[in-house]
Design an enzyme around this catalytic site. Structure first.
Site, PDB file in Angstrom:
ATOM      1  N   GLU A 128       0.805  -0.877   0.175  1.00  0.00           N
ATOM      2  CA  GLU A 128       0.038  -0.515   0.549  1.00  0.00           C
ATOM      3  C   GLU A 128       0.914   1.476   0.021  1.00  0.00           C
ATOM      4  O   GLU A 128       0.396   2.016  -0.865  1.00  0.00           O
ATOM      5  CB  GLU A 128      -1.125   0.227   1.665  1.00  0.00           C
ATOM      6  N   GLU A 178      -2.971 -10.535   4.057  1.00  0.00           N
ATOM      7  CA  GLU A 178      -4.056  -9.796   5.595  1.00  0.00           C
ATOM      8  C   GLU A 178      -4.932 -10.427   5.357  1.00  0.00           C
ATOM      9  O   GLU A 178      -5.468 -10.533   6.437  1.00  0.00           O
ATOM     10  CB  GLU A 178      -4.237  -8.489   4.809  1.00  0.00           C
TER      11      GLU A 178
END
Length: 261
Positions: A112, A132
């Protein structure tokens, strides 16, 4: 653990920012706040035109959130600082080019962070993932960004399975711009940064603001705002010395001298 998790170096108009948190360059709350201050200062310094972000070493760019720090009390919804996680992805009015030099493993919040850059160069051994899902949480920023950057189904596969891709596949899907041997990565990033630093900073600012704001607009609404000079960076550009310099340089058949004003 280093007492200085974020290293900075200035070369002319270029700021190099290196994440340095052994062993893996993971980001905790304190580091994220430091990163936010670094990028805010970069944004607000008229002498700096381009930034390069990278990780220390040859193995890790950034794996994202520091789970060990989380286990010791860092809250996932804690204070990440002025720019949000990693200092970049929520920093308002970041109207300068940022280059990510991905020198190794780039996953989770680290991916990210890289996606917050405008141009991504990667070492040939770099790897990318959003793991994740395997720890029962959501890659929130990537869920917003990635399906807009690469084919939807590939983005969803990465988000839903957490599978890893190598640099070659990342380039094939358009996630990254270029692949280089690890030993050449920073030289190539600096070459790109120097090219951008030699260009018109007010135009870069206008491009970044238009691209960012137009994402949530129709084409015609965005064009109306541009022509009516309702983007602050466009309004500054149209009344600038650099705008006149560009026209004069073209007419005089010479290279323009950009002043950023």
């Amino acid at each position: 653990m280093t007492d200085h998790p974020v290293k900075t170096e200035t070369r002319g108009h270029v700021l190099e920012v290196t994440l340095d948190r052994p062993k893996a360059n993971a980001i905790d709350l304190k580091t994220s706040r430091i990163m936010g201050e670094v990028f805010r200062d970069f944004r607000d310094n008229p002498d700096l035109r381009v930034a390069i972000i990278t990780g220390e070493g040859e193995k890790f760019f950034c794996p994202g959130w520091d789970l060990k720090a989380a286990a010791e009390g860092d809250a996932v919804d804690g204070d990440y600082g002025v720019g949000g996680f990693g200092g970049l992805q929520e920093l308002r009015a970041m109207n300068k080019p940022v280059i990510a030099a991905v020198n190794g493993i780039c996953c989770g919040g680290g991916l990210e962070w890289a996606l917050s850059a405008d141009i991504i160069l990667a070492a040939d051994h770099a790897q990318f993932a959003l793991p994740e899902i395997r720890s029962g949480t959501v890659a929130d920023a990537a869920s917003v960004k990635l399906p807009k950057r690469i084919p939807y189904h590939i983005a969803m596969e990465m988000l839903l399975t957490g599978r890893w891709i190598d640099a070659e596949e990342a380039a094939r899907w358009g996630m990254i711009n270029q692949i280089h041997p690890g030993a050449d990565l920073m030289a190539k990033a600096r070459e790109m940064a120097d090219l951008l630093a030699s260009g018109p900073p007010l135009v870069y600012a206008a491009i970044k603001e238009i691209v960012r704001e137009a994402e949530a607009m129709t084409f015609q609404d965005a064009m109306n705002r541009i022509t009516k000079r309702q983007f602050g960076s466009v309004d500054v550009l149209y009344d600038s010395e650099d705008q006149l310099e560009g026209a004069r340089a073209f007419a005089e058949k010479r290279d323009p001298v950009w002043k950023g004003k």
